[in-house]
Motif scaffolding. Structure first.
Motif, PDB file in Angstrom:
ATOM      1  N   VAL A   6      -5.311 -13.563   6.672  1.00  0.00           N
ATOM      2  CA  VAL A   6      -5.814 -13.837   8.021  1.00  0.00           C
ATOM      3  C   VAL A   6      -4.701 -13.928   9.062  1.00  0.00           C
ATOM      4  O   VAL A   6      -4.915 -13.561  10.219  1.00  0.00           O
ATOM      5  CB  VAL A   6      -6.644 -15.151   7.999  1.00  0.00           C
ATOM      6  N   THR A   7      -3.530 -14.362   8.716  1.00  0.00           N
ATOM      7  CA  THR A   7      -2.361 -14.688   9.545  1.00  0.00           C
ATOM      8  C   THR A   7      -2.531 -16.082  10.152  1.00  0.00           C
ATOM      9  O   THR A   7      -3.649 -16.556  10.389  1.00  0.00           O
ATOM     10  CB  THR A   7      -2.082 -13.686  10.686  1.00  0.00           C
ATOM     11  N   TRP A   8      -1.374 -16.682  10.441  1.00  0.00           N
ATOM     12  CA  TRP A   8      -1.377 -18.023  11.042  1.00  0.00           C
ATOM     13  C   TRP A   8      -1.973 -18.012  12.441  1.00  0.00           C
ATOM     14  O   TRP A   8      -2.512 -19.018  12.911  1.00  0.00           O
ATOM     15  CB  TRP A   8       0.043 -18.570  11.094  1.00  0.00           C
ATOM     16  N   VAL A   9      -1.884 -16.861  13.118  1.00  0.00           N
ATOM     17  CA  VAL A   9      -2.423 -16.794  14.490  1.00  0.00           C
ATOM     18  C   VAL A   9      -3.896 -17.156  14.489  1.00  0.00           C
ATOM     19  O   VAL A   9      -4.354 -18.010  15.271  1.00  0.00           O
ATOM     20  CB  VAL A   9      -2.233 -15.367  15.061  1.00  0.00           C
ATOM     21  N   VAL A  18       0.690  -8.646  16.434  1.00  0.00           N
ATOM     22  CA  VAL A  18       1.001  -8.841  15.016  1.00  0.00           C
ATOM     23  C   VAL A  18       0.503  -7.644  14.205  1.00  0.00           C
ATOM     24  O   VAL A  18       1.188  -7.157  13.301  1.00  0.00           O
ATOM     25  CB  VAL A  18       0.392 -10.158  14.506  1.00  0.00           C
ATOM     26  N   MET A  19      -0.690  -7.150  14.510  1.00  0.00           N
ATOM     27  CA  MET A  19      -1.213  -5.993  13.791  1.00  0.00           C
ATOM     28  C   MET A  19      -0.323  -4.774  13.992  1.00  0.00           C
ATOM     29  O   MET A  19      -0.002  -4.050  13.043  1.00  0.00           O
ATOM     30  CB  MET A  19      -2.639  -5.677  14.248  1.00  0.00           C
ATOM     31  N   GLN A  20       0.084  -4.557  15.234  1.00  0.00           N
ATOM     32  CA  GLN A  20       0.909  -3.382  15.523  1.00  0.00           C
ATOM     33  C   GLN A  20       2.270  -3.474  14.833  1.00  0.00           C
ATOM     34  O   GLN A  20       2.761  -2.478  14.300  1.00  0.00           O
ATOM     35  CB  GLN A  20       1.092  -3.227  17.036  1.00  0.00           C
ATOM     36  N   THR A  21       2.862  -4.660  14.845  1.00  0.00           N
ATOM     37  CA  THR A  21       4.165  -4.793  14.188  1.00  0.00           C
ATOM     38  C   THR A  21       4.038  -4.756  12.677  1.00  0.00           C
ATOM     39  O   THR A  21       4.990  -4.391  11.977  1.00  0.00           O
ATOM     40  CB  THR A  21       4.842  -6.111  14.609  1.00  0.00           C
ATOM     41  N   LEU A  26       9.108 -11.984  14.822  1.00  0.00           N
ATOM     42  CA  LEU A  26       7.857 -12.605  15.258  1.00  0.00           C
ATOM     43  C   LEU A  26       6.740 -12.304  14.265  1.00  0.00           C
ATOM     44  O   LEU A  26       5.969 -13.191  13.893  1.00  0.00           O
ATOM     45  CB  LEU A  26       7.481 -12.084  16.646  1.00  0.00           C
ATOM     46  N   SER A  27       6.673 -11.046  13.833  1.00  0.00           N
ATOM     47  CA  SER A  27       5.607 -10.655  12.914  1.00  0.00           C
ATOM     48  C   SER A  27       5.727 -11.395  11.585  1.00  0.00           C
ATOM     49  O   SER A  27       4.732 -11.853  11.020  1.00  0.00           O
ATOM     50  CB  SER A  27       5.637  -9.145  12.671  1.00  0.00           C
ATOM     51  N   ARG A  28       6.940 -11.525  11.080  1.00  0.00           N
ATOM     52  CA  ARG A  28       7.110 -12.218   9.795  1.00  0.00           C
ATOM     53  C   ARG A  28       6.781 -13.705   9.926  1.00  0.00           C
ATOM     54  O   ARG A  28       6.334 -14.337   8.956  1.00  0.00           O
ATOM     55  CB  ARG A  28       8.546 -12.049   9.300  1.00  0.00           C
ATOM     56  N   THR A  29       6.988 -14.269  11.091  1.00  0.00           N
ATOM     57  CA  THR A  29       6.681 -15.683  11.293  1.00  0.00           C
ATOM     58  C   THR A  29       5.175 -15.915  11.339  1.00  0.00           C
ATOM     59  O   THR A  29       4.654 -16.836  10.708  1.00  0.00           O
ATOM     60  CB  THR A  29       7.319 -16.183  12.594  1.00  0.00           C
ATOM     61  N   LEU A  30       4.496 -15.070  12.100  1.00  0.00           N
ATOM     62  CA  LEU A  30       3.063 -15.271  12.298  1.00  0.00           C
ATOM     63  C   LEU A  30       2.225 -14.673  11.170  1.00  0.00           C
ATOM     64  O   LEU A  30       1.099 -15.100  10.938  1.00  0.00           O
ATOM     65  CB  LEU A  30       2.641 -14.659  13.634  1.00  0.00           C
ATOM     66  N   ASN A  31       2.753 -13.662  10.506  1.00  0.00           N
ATOM     67  CA  ASN A  31       2.023 -13.019   9.420  1.00  0.00           C
ATOM     68  C   ASN A  31       2.976 -12.794   8.263  1.00  0.00           C
ATOM     69  O   ASN A  31       3.740 -11.826   8.260  1.00  0.00           O
ATOM     70  CB  ASN A  31       1.434 -11.675   9.888  1.00  0.00           C
TER      71      ASN A  31
END
Length: 833
Positions: A287-290, A384-387, A398-403
């Motif tokens: 789901v991701t943290w977002v 996040v999806m795009q990265t 950023l992407s690794r942090t949030l997902n």
């Protein structure tokens, strides 16, 4: 708010279009090789494409064969891809879309139905705004957008599970009788499509269906129960033909899909805490943290009264019934999937849209001066999806942090390995052998190089090459080395290849029976060093002839003059004939005792051992060299045996004499056993079949060997050869018809042809009527064909001969159950369960 200014249709359409265009961009950039599971399903898609191009589309037996093309999985996913493949082509030949991009055009349809279904659930349970936000969140969940970029059954299964739940949700909320019937039948349609996709859809709908059934039974809402029953009957119109044909495979599928992979992958046992928190720990990846943190914080602040209350906002009392209904679906799915031994992040995929609805409820709680938070969260979710999907400079941290999920990037054209390498492997083997099928033993088992992937690329080349996985036990490996004429090996990492298989790869360079046919290497990439090995003297070698051959003939025969009975006898045949004769018939090889012609043995088989492919000119003559072996029975007396060869036309069943060199063999019990290649597969089946008379103890070794034969003959043509050969032999009043009839029964049962198998078994019970298992086999085939009454009748003599046999009594209980005799079935089964 934008969702209030635009109609839901425009917003849902934009979500659908933008998400699919994003997928198309990813697929256009991707040049990866389909991995194990994707290749397996892609091969099935090509199989159905080929079948639907058959001229015998409306033939009754064709339909039975059609449903048997995919005995493990229902074929809706493969059938849906056929129109797209017919229009745009297959594999790398398809324009614009690389690899499996053409078949993934079906995901445009699935994603559209999924988005609408999520919206309808949200609108029915809460309001239009929550439904729209849930639809947007659903397409932005990593596990969902990653899965829809792969050709798997999970995306259509997810779609039909959610669509079925949406129909249930709308049905149970309707007051109008007409709408109740409409949504109940819509549920039946979606459930039928889901069951025609994969059996496990029932895992996700079990608790919602059970809950509604209990509720309506408790309240005696008989009309609702009737509607639910009609929905199930309506769904059966879609899935019943396939399940009726392949239900016997469902038992082995459950074992092969659950217990065996779980043990190999080291999944936690279900009696451990780790099994029940497996998917909970997976939530941040799925789901991701977002999407987890912001909605949950919004819901918490709402419950604490930190947001201004508006008159049009839903209160907790209003949303609670919807949350409980969603909880039944989401929580029930979690419990069922956690209770399965085999754990895989894809298996629980259908509960994520339900979770998205929960998250949408929390996200829409942000109000007042915080009303920008949902839109900011949406922007971050898109980023996040795009990265995650594309390498955008400066965004990876950023992407690794949030997902924390692994990046799901496309393999660009300059990054090896390329699909062209797989194409070249197939091309090298098939070019060297243009007139026969290649059965390739594939030892590496990585994402890019594995048996399924080689099999898929062979299917793209008109099914001229089949990739097969070697066995894991020493006796299987020894048999594989004798039966495969081709092997593919790889240096470096071999993935999931087992130790015994790797031992074969290490020994091949020094094996005198094999030669290196082709070598591939990439500078600086030791893991891309591959070798293709071919047997020095293959089982079948085919040479085109300049002149046509008027009639099939045996030109030459090499065989020992003296041999012991009961031992394999090596033989080399050299045939010459035209394709029409080779394709439509087989040869009847008979060795008769000169002094007593009733004493004989057979070596019947198709010329080329079922490996032949049609030449470009059907009238072209071919010369076929076969290296195989026969088996003179140990019961034959010593003496001299004379060769007789006939040609059997499979279409008419008529046998005609052939030209052949006069040859004799003397059987001598004192002669030395000879080193021999494997027996032809018809002979192997014929020698296995008498063990059927032993019942259960004889079945296990038979079917273990049948599994190997099906591996070595990927089209299972040996079963048709055996059927034709044995039918003719039995028509000639042989001295020992019982053994031949057991072999005929085995060949027809393995072809899943109930009418012909029943006919053979009826003959068997006349010949071997004192054997209870003969009657039990007849009853079993009746049960397989859903004929409970004839099965019960067939079991009567079996019970008279063996009244305390557990298996026979279990069959009787099933026969009674199939006839609706529940009390009789329970009374029969209870002592034996």
């Amino acid at each position: 708010m934008i969702e209030r200014k635009l109609s839901p249709g425009w917003i849902l359409g934009a979500i659908w279009l933008l998400s699919n265009l994003n997928d198309r961009l990813w697929l256009a950039l991707d040049h990866s090789i389909p991995a194990w599971d994707q290749s397996n399903h892609l091969s099935y898609a090509l199989t159905y494409l080929q079948a639907l191009q058959s001229p015998d589309f409306f033939n009754g037996d064709w339909w039975r064969q059609f449903w048997m093309l995919s005995p493990k999985y229902p074929p809706l996913t493969y059938l849906m891809t056929v129109p797209f493949q017919r229009i745009w082509g297959t594999g790398q030949a398809a324009p614009v879309w690389n690899g499996d991009g053409v078949v993934l055009l079906t995901n445009w349809l699935y994603s559209g139905l999924l988005i609408v279904s999520v919206y309808l659930i949200g609108q029915q349970l809460f309001n239009r705004r929550i439904g729209l936000w849930a639809a947007a969140i659903t397409v932005l969940l990593p596990r969902i957008y990653q899965t829809r970029l792969l050709y798997l059954l999970d995306t259509p299964l997810l779609t039909f599970a959610v669509a079925s739940f949406a129909c249930l949700t709308l049905w149970q909320g309707q007051k109008s009788l007409r709408k109740q019937w409409f949504w109940s039948l819509a549920f039946g349609l979606c459930l039928g499509l889901g069951l025609f996709t994969k059996q496990s859809i029932l895992f996700y709908l079990f608790f919602p269906i059970l809950g509604l059934s209990i509720y309506y039974l408790w309240h005696r809402a008989w009309l609702r129960i009737l509607q639910l029953g009609c929905a199930f009957l309506f769904s059966a119109l879609l899935w019943f033909p396939w399940y009726r044909t392949n239900w016997i495979y469902l038992f082995s599928t459950a074992q092969n899909s659950n217990a065996i992979p779980a043990s190999l992958e080291g999944d936690p046992p279900i009696n451990s805490w780790a099994a029940w928190v497996y998917y909970w720990n997976d939530l941040p990846l799925a789901v991701t943290w977002v999407w987890l943190i912001v909605p949950l914080v919004g819901l918490l602040l709402h419950l604490l009264g930190r947001f201004p209350q508006k008159t049009n906002d839903l209160s907790l009392k209003q949303v609670l019934p919807g949350l409980l209904w969603l909880g039944l679906y989401v929580g029930g799915t979690y419990l069922v999937c956690s209770a399965l031994y085999n754990k895989d992040s894809r298996y629980i995929l259908p509960y994520l849209p339900g979770l998205a609805l929960f998250l949408a409820v929390g996200l829409t709680r942000w109000r007042g001066r915080w009303r920008w938070v949902p839109w900011a969260t949406l922007g971050v979710g898109i980023l996040v999806m795009q990265t995650n999907l594309f390498a955008i400079p400066g965004t990876e941290a950023l992407s690794r942090t949030l997902n924390p999920a692994v990046f799901f990037r496309p393999h660009l054209a300059q990054i090896p390995p390329q699909p062209s390498l797989l194409v070249d492997i197939v091309h090298q083997a098939t070019t060297a052998n243009p007139y026969q099928r290649i059965n390739l033993g594939v030892i590496p088992n990585t994402d890019s190089f594995n048996p399924n992937t080689l099999n898929y690329f062979g299917a793209l080349d008109s099914f001229r090459l089949f990739g097969r996985e070697l066995g894991s036990r020493p006796e299987q490996i020894q048999q594989d080395q004798a039966n495969f004429d081709w092997f593919l090996t790889k240096q470096g990492d071999n993935g999931f290849a087992q130790a015994a298989q790797l031992d074969v790869a290490q020994a091949l360079p020094q094996n005198p029976f094999f030669k290196t046919f082709h070598h591939w290497s990439s500078p600086g990439r030791a893991d891309l060093t591959l070798d293709l090995y071919q047997r020095v003297h293959p089982s079948v070698a085919i040479t085109p002839l300049a002149d046509p051959v008027p009639a099939l003939r045996l030109e030459h025969l090499e065989i020992s003059a003296v041999a012991p009975p009961g031992q394999p006898l090596p033989v080399t045949y050299q045939w010459a004939g035209a394709w029409q004769d080779l394709n439509q018939g087989l040869v009847l090889i008979t060795w008769q005792n000169i002094t007593d012609p009733s004493q004989a043995w057979f070596g019947d088989h198709a010329v080329g051992l079922g490996q032949l492919l049609p030449p470009e000119q059907p009238t072209q003559g071919l010369q076929i060299l076969e290296h195989t072996a026969m088996l003179p029975p140990a019961t034959l007396p010593a003496g001299t045996y004379r060769l007789r060869v006939e040609y059997l036309d499979r279409r008419t069943g008529q046998a005609t004499p052939m030209a052949f060199p006069a040859t004799t063999v003397r059987l001598d019990p004192g002669a030395k056993a000879l080193a021999a290649p494997p027996l032809d597969y018809v002979t192997q089946l014929r020698t296995l079949a008498p063990d059927l008379a032993r019942g259960i103890p004889g079945l296990d070794p038979i079917f273990q060997q049948i599994d190997r034969l099906n591996l070595y003959d990927p089209t299972q043509d040996y079963l048709k050869q055996a059927d034709a050969s044995l039918s003719y032999r039995l028509s000639q009043n042989p001295p020992d018809p019982v053994a031949l009839t057991y072999a005929l029964v085995l060949s027809r049962v393995l072809q899943q042809n109930p009418p012909t198998a029943i006919a053979a078994l009826q003959s068997l019970v006349q010949l071997d009527g004192q054997n209870p298992y003969a009657h039990a086999y007849l009853a079993f085939v009746y049960l397989y064909d859903w004929q409970g009454r004839p099965a019960e009748q067939a079991l009567a003599p079996a019970l008279a001969l063996a009244p305390n046999n557990r298996e026979i009594n279990l069959l009787l209980g099933i026969a009674k159950l199939m006839q609706g005799n529940l009390w009789g079935a329970w009374h029969t089964l209870k002592p034996w369960l």
